[in-house]
Scaffold this motif. Structure first.
Motif, PDB file in Angstrom:
ATOM      1  N   GLY A 112      -3.170   8.472 106.974  1.00 11.38           N
ATOM      2  CA  GLY A 112      -4.457   9.190 106.910  1.00 11.38           C
ATOM      3  C   GLY A 112      -4.915   9.409 108.224  1.00 11.38           C
ATOM      4  N   LYS A 113      -6.134   8.082 108.728  1.00  7.23           N
ATOM      5  CA  LYS A 113      -6.529   8.185 109.604  1.00  7.23           C
ATOM      6  C   LYS A 113      -6.055   7.360 110.226  1.00  7.23           C
ATOM      7  CE  LYS A 113     -11.311   7.315 111.119  1.00  7.23           C
ATOM      8  NZ  LYS A 113     -11.727   8.515 112.348  1.00  7.23           N
ATOM      9  N   THR A 114      -5.731   7.318 111.076  1.00 10.47           N
ATOM     10  CA  THR A 114      -5.916   5.931 112.642  1.00 10.47           C
ATOM     11  C   THR A 114      -6.472   5.634 113.024  1.00 10.47           C
ATOM     12  OG1 THR A 114      -3.447   6.701 112.405  1.00 10.47           O
ATOM     13  CG2 THR A 114      -4.236   5.371 114.512  1.00 10.47           C
ATOM     14  N   TYR A 115      -7.185   3.960 113.263  1.00  8.96           N
ATOM     15  CA  TYR A 115      -7.749   3.603 113.958  1.00  8.96           C
ATOM     16  C   TYR A 115      -7.186   3.386 115.653  1.00  8.96           C
ATOM     17  CZ  TYR A 115     -11.747   4.189 110.903  1.00  8.96           C
ATOM     18  OH  TYR A 115     -12.171   4.663 109.308  1.00  8.96           O
ATOM     19  N   SER A 170      -2.502   2.539 110.504  1.00 10.48           N
ATOM     20  CA  SER A 170      -3.448   4.071 110.037  1.00 10.48           C
ATOM     21  C   SER A 170      -3.460   3.811 108.447  1.00 10.48           C
ATOM     22  CB  SER A 170      -2.119   4.585 110.313  1.00 10.48           C
ATOM     23  OG  SER A 170      -1.993   4.542 111.741  1.00 10.48           O
ATOM     24  N   LYS A 220     -14.891   0.794 108.831  1.00  9.89           N
ATOM     25  CA  LYS A 220     -14.622   0.706 110.546  1.00  9.89           C
ATOM     26  C   LYS A 220     -14.040  -0.214 111.116  1.00  9.89           C
ATOM     27  CE  LYS A 220     -17.356   4.734 111.101  1.00  9.89           C
ATOM     28  NZ  LYS A 220     -17.259   4.953 109.970  1.00  9.89           N
ATOM     29  N   SER A 241     -10.966   2.103 106.370  1.00 11.18           N
ATOM     30  CA  SER A 241     -11.037   3.017 105.340  1.00 11.18           C
ATOM     31  C   SER A 241     -11.633   3.764 106.208  1.00 11.18           C
ATOM     32  CB  SER A 241     -10.970   2.838 103.666  1.00 11.18           C
ATOM     33  OG  SER A 241     -13.058   3.386 104.148  1.00 11.18           O
ATOM     34  N   TYR A 242     -12.349   5.595 104.815  1.00 12.93           N
ATOM     35  CA  TYR A 242     -12.790   6.267 106.271  1.00 12.93           C
ATOM     36  C   TYR A 242     -14.430   5.655 106.738  1.00 12.93           C
ATOM     37  CZ  TYR A 242      -9.445   9.707 105.632  1.00 12.93           C
ATOM     38  OH  TYR A 242      -7.983  10.591 105.433  1.00 12.93           O
ATOM     39  N   SER A 277      -1.123   0.584 104.327  1.00 15.53           N
ATOM     40  CA  SER A 277      -1.566   0.831 106.166  1.00 15.53           C
ATOM     41  C   SER A 277      -0.632   0.063 106.567  1.00 15.53           C
ATOM     42  CB  SER A 277      -3.503   0.378 105.741  1.00 15.53           C
ATOM     43  OG  SER A 277      -2.862  -1.522 105.716  1.00 15.53           O
TER      44      SER A 277
END
Lengths: 770, 271
Positions: free
Chosen positions: A483-486, A456, A539, A535-536, A427
């Motif tokens: 993948g997802k980015t916060y 990310s 949070k 992760s998904y 990450s």
């Protein structure tokens, strides 16, 4: 998009401040160092005698810069424990002036010396910040005679010990993993040795320790509760020094000195426990291993007046083994490469490349088959920070931080082992930050900043998505696939208002986010605890803290009093199901639960900093609660570390020139605990029935320790001292655990059994220096 | 495996035994009196019946260890083929089947009505995995104690994932106390390598060792895994205690209903 606009707006404000003053101005800048050993000063003040309230503080690398209108001024350089320097300057061009400060004990020649007013504590905006005096740490009695910064900070209000003799700590109701522990900017993922009885910090190698309890400026981020910023010594660039200590548990040795005088220096500091060496002689222990060691290294080189580089490293390891069957070891490695550059009289740059690694390993040999259980977290970290001394009123800090994490979850490996593959996850944790300290007028100082963090997922694994514990979907990310980015915006704000010379009012608000979370299935923390990234399902944890403080000095700053109140709101807290299997479960995320928390309290501290008699009294009244979906019928419950009252009294007295004595007393409400409300029989065993989480209290904890230090008369360069301490003077049996069981002597009844550790632990340490 | 994970315990025991600094004493704690709960303990196995279901109640901590049985319950067990049997109370709180035969692979439902409440639980008896033999490995225990043996139950885990096991063992007639459970999260489909042991119960050459292996379903595994986590919490602190998650639905009750296979093996310990 909305975020972008507000950032642009923010930057505009900052930039405008720089251009407001455009008459003829010049800059005086330079570096402040300790004259005896060449160590750079951290946070020393540079003031203008003629202009009250005008001045600056040097940055952590000792650099200061002041921009003023043309004219003649008197510079005053001040730092606690050092003689004040006054110097007349004529500012008709940019000038560079380096200063060497001398400790109070050394006589001065070059500059005029005056008494300094120690009321920095009133004027700085910092709220919830405590700096440890490394000299004080040596005097405070401590278990096994091992002076330890992590145990000393636990004596401050708002900071609580994780347990008897433990170096783990909780800050303002946060959990242990919510503390950002930095050693020369490198995060230390597990700051304890053995079961936490020792910290990874060897005090001999340390220069500065600061703890920020939640209201950190924008250059810090990534943890909710606190920042513990530990800086290693740079090494004496004037002369060689050897210092060491022989203790009951461990011995220490440090060597420091110049490589080229005034230009470069190094320090090497090591420590090792040796209980096992003696124990090898006993039949019971022969063939077994139990020890830890630490090694701190640092070197620096002045390329020229404007550029300096530093290399520092830490290696620590715990080793535990039983014959050939079984071995465990774990440890941290960190390395920092830092480059300081004075880009202009007003712009200072600090660039760091940081490596950090925490490794945990179990080796088992069972019937000829070897296998391992491993987990690991590895970081590569690039940090760029600029200090821009805009003018006499504003100091801007800005920069970025980019961390690449690789986390390998606990997995079994071996020739005969197969497991559903648990892959490493990568990450990227990025942050942009900007922070301005602004002296509005003589009385009011503001400190405000903004941090934009982005976390990310960078693939390497299959990420499952759960809804209420049921698998809903999976996302497969190849290694390196984004993948997802916060994204999170973290505003920070602090002010201090100096009512008069003796009173000040401070306040602050800060939002912090946390992207790495520690999963621990036990109450006190273990080396096997694992970090997991967002992760998904997981949070970023978010905290919002407001604090307000009143500071007052008495008797010409001899006594400092402060009180702070705080309220903290916590979101996206991570916990796990009852009986969760976090070691061998195919996907640990299926075992997790999420919720929120809140913490509030009032802290009081009165300190005497001067004279033969010094010390402090700290008291905290606080509460911390959690509400997790799936625990305690989804109702609020007090967190384990909730302690209503927490008191510490620390006193040090210089009896004679040779003898000094110290004592401390601590009292706190017992931890919240879960005790049974009934019992039943199952398979002819007695089991216990529980109704509410943490509905009970452990008995109150209290203890008194004594210490004494005898300093032997100096023989030429050779200095030495004996340190004696007695831990738990009156032998209080404090509850470490309380367990419930059938009475072995009378199976028809059950009993509560209390286990206590450490009654009367005496220790002696011999310290030397030459 | 359980014992190995409990590193904290090992370190602490080592540490405190070196420095002789730990002490234990019985203390008085004023505990709340919780509401009385129903406790159900029911099982059906692949061995010939009769099978028993025990119903009892919780008592307060400070009372003696007498757990009252619950009489006059209507207890039935139904299998997935539609066979139903009502159990007969043979003793206060103990109910027994008379004709039901437990068969691997079948799913069983327990229904209980008592004191105006209804409880229900479902358990599927897994297919038996054969316990082929016992193997003994040399083992030098932490903290001295010299060399002893550990017992490895030899069985081959089926290829399909999701097998859960529970073990009991006795040495010269003395039974082990802790909960020994394992599953195939690690080493699925492999010959078992993991030893079973109990710190309190040493195995030496020539001892008579009896191992009982049970194939249990996932709910029962989770139930005993949680119990083992809590009971491992002596010094050093285990997980925060809780009531283990169970398979009883309807009104709230403690305990479990388990359909499992049983197989025993006796062997004399040799290298």
């Amino acid at each position: 998009m909305k975020n972008n606009i507000s950032i642009t707006f923010f930057f505009l404000i900052f930039i405008n401040m720089g251009s407001l003053w455009s008459q003829k101005k010049y800059t005086v800048s330079g570096t402040l160092t300790d004259g005896t050993n060449g160590e750079t000063m951290i946070g020393a003040a540079v003031l203008i005698k003629e202009k009250k309230g005008v001045g600056t503080t040097c940055n952590p690398q000792g650099f200061y810069s002041l921009t003023l209108s043309e004219g003649s001024y008197t510079l005053q350089i001040q730092f606690i424990g050092y003689q004040q320097i006054e110097k007349q300057i004529v500012l008709d061009k940019n000038i560079v002036l380096d200063f060497k400060l001398n400790p109070n004990s050394i006589a001065m020649k070059e500059f005029e010396v005056t008494d300094k007013k120690d009321n920095d504590n009133l004027t700085k905006t910092e709220i919830g910040v405590e700096k440890l005096d490394m000299k004080e740490i040596e005097k405070i009695p401590v278990i096994f005679g091992e002076k330890d910064i992590l145990k000393t900070i636990q004596l401050l209000p708002g900071v609580k010990s994780a347990g008897e003799g433990n170096s783990g700590f909780f800050v303002r109701g946060g959990s242990a993993d919510q503390n950002l522990i930095l050693l020369d900017e490198a995060p230390v993922y597990n700051a304890s040795h053995l079961l936490g009885f020792f910290s990874t910090f060897n005090s001999d190698a340390l220069k500065d320790v600061t703890i920020i309890k939640g209201n950190s400026p924008a250059q810090y981020g990534g943890r909710l509760s606190s920042v513990l910023d530990v800086k290693m010594k740079e090494g004496n660039n004037q002369k060689y020094n050897v210092a060491g200590g022989l203790g009951l548990i461990s011995s220490r040795l440090s060597v420091e000195g110049p490589i080229q005088k005034d230009k470069s220096s190094f320090i090497i500091s090591g420590r090792r426990t040796y209980a096992d060496v003696f124990l090898q002689a006993t039949d019971e222990f022969a063939g077994n291993k139990l020890y830890f060691y630490d090694l701190n290294l640092k070197a620096n080189y002045k390329i020229n007046d404007k550029n300096r580089i530093f290399v520092s490293g830490y290696f620590g390891k715990d080793v535990l083994g039983f014959g050939d069957n079984f071995g465990i070891n774990w440890g941290n490695k960190t390395a920092t490469l830092r480059w300081n550059s004075i880009l202009s009289a007003r712009l200072f740059s600090n660039t760091s490349l940081i490596y950090s690694n925490y490794d945990f390993n179990i080796k088992i040999n069972s019937g000829g088959a070897d296998f391992n259980i491993n987990s690991n977290i590895k970081d590569w970290n690039l940090k760029q920070e600029f200090s821009y001394f805009i003018n006499e009123k504003n100091t801007l800090k800005f920069g970025f931080n980019s961390i690449h994490h690789t986390i390998t979850p606990s997995r079994f490996e071996g020739e005969l082992v197969t497991q559903d593959k648990k892959e490493s996850r990568s990450s990227l944790e990025n942050a942009l930050f900007i922070n301005n300290t602004s002296k509005i007028n003589e009385k009011l100082t503001l400190d405000y900043g903004l941090r934009l963090s982005a976390f990310s997922l960078l693939g390497g694994d299959t990420y499952n998505i759960y809804e209420k514990g049921i698998l809903k979907d999976s996302v497969v990310l190849e290694n390196g696939e984004l993948g997802k980015t916060y994204y999170n915006l973290e505003p920070r704000f602090q002010f201090s208002y100096l009512i008069n010379d003796k009173n000040s009012l401070k306040g602050g608000y800060a939002r912090n986010t946390q992207h790495l979370h520690l999963l621990s299935n036990s109450n006190t923390g273990a080396p096997s605890d694992q970090w997991i990234g967002n992760s998904y399902n997981i949070k970023p944890e978010i905290s919002d803290q407001i604090s307000l403080g009143y500071f007052r000095n008495f008797k010409e700053n001899k006594y400092q009093f402060s009180t702070e109140i705080y309220y903290k709101d916590l979101q996206n807290q991570v916990d796990y199901k009852n009986g969760a299997d976090i070691n061998s479960a195919p996907d640990v995320e299926s075992e997790l639960l999420f919720g929120k928390g809140r913490a509030y309290g009032a802290e009081f501290l009165i300190k005497k900093t001067q004279g033969k008699f010094t010390g402090w009294i700290g008291y905290t009244l606080s509460r911390t609660e959690r509400k997790i979906e799936g625990i305690n019928n989804n109702d609020w419950y007090v967190a384990r570390q909730d302690r209503t009252h927490d008191l510490s009294v620390v006193a040090m007295y210089e009896l004679t020139k040779r003898w000094s004595i110290s004592g401390l007393f601590v009292y706190n409400t017992g931890n919240a605990a879960t005790f049974p409300s009934g019992k039943y029989s199952l398979e002819d065993k007695t089991l216990f029935y529980y109704t509410e989480r943490n509905g009970y209290r452990m008995p109150a904890y209290h203890r008194m320790d004594f210490g004494a230090t005898y300093t032997k008369p100096h023989k030429k360069k050779y200095e030495s001292s004996w340190n004696f301490s007695l831990y738990n003077v009156y032998g209080r049996e404090n509850a470490y655990t309380i367990t419930f069981e059938n009475d072995p002597n009378d199976p028809s009844r059950t009993r509560a059994l209390q286990t206590s550790l450490f009654r009367w632990v005496p220790s002696v340490t011999y310290n030397f220096k030459f | 495996m359980k014992k190995i994970i409990s590193i904290k315990l090992i370190i602490l025991v080592l540490f405190t035994s070196f420095f002789l600094v730990s002490c234990e004493k019985e203390i008085e704690i004023d505990l709340n009196e919780g509401d009385t709960q129903i406790v159900i303990e029911g099982e059906i196995t692949n061995e010939p019946g009769p099978y028993k279901v025990k119903i009892s109640k919780t008592v307060n901590f400070n009372k003696g260890n007498n757990f009252p049985g619950v009489s006059n319950a209507i207890v039935t067990i139904t299998d997935n083929l539609g066979n139903t049997e009502q159990l007969i109370e043979i003793e206060n709180g103990i109910y027994q089947t008379s004709s039901l035969v437990g068969i691997q692979g079948n799913t069983y439902t327990l229904n209980i009505s008592v004191e105006g409440k209804n409880y229900s639980a479902i358990s599927k008896m897994p297919m038996q995995v054969n316990l082929d033999s016992l193997r003994f490995n040399e083992f030098s225990a932490p903290l001295g104690g010299g060399n002893s043996l550990t017992t490895v139950p030899m069985f081959k885990d089926p290829v399909e994932k999701g097998n859960n096991y529970r073990f009991f063992f006795s040495v010269n007639g003395e039974k082990n106390t802790g909960y020994i459970i394992t599953n195939d999260n690690v080493n699925n489909g492999q010959e078992n390598q993991r030893p079973i042991f109990d710190q309190e119960l040493e195995v030496n050459m020539g001892d008579t060792v009896i191992v009982e292996m049970r194939c249990i379903d996932l709910n029962i595994y989770n139930y005993f895994y949680t119990l083992s986590q809590i009971s491992g919490g002596g010094p050093g602190g285990g997980a925060t205690p809780s009531n283990p998650p169970n398979n009883i639905t309807g009104d709230k009750a403690l305990g479990y209903f388990s359909a499992h296979t049983i197989q025993k093996r006796l062997q004399i310990a040799t290298k």
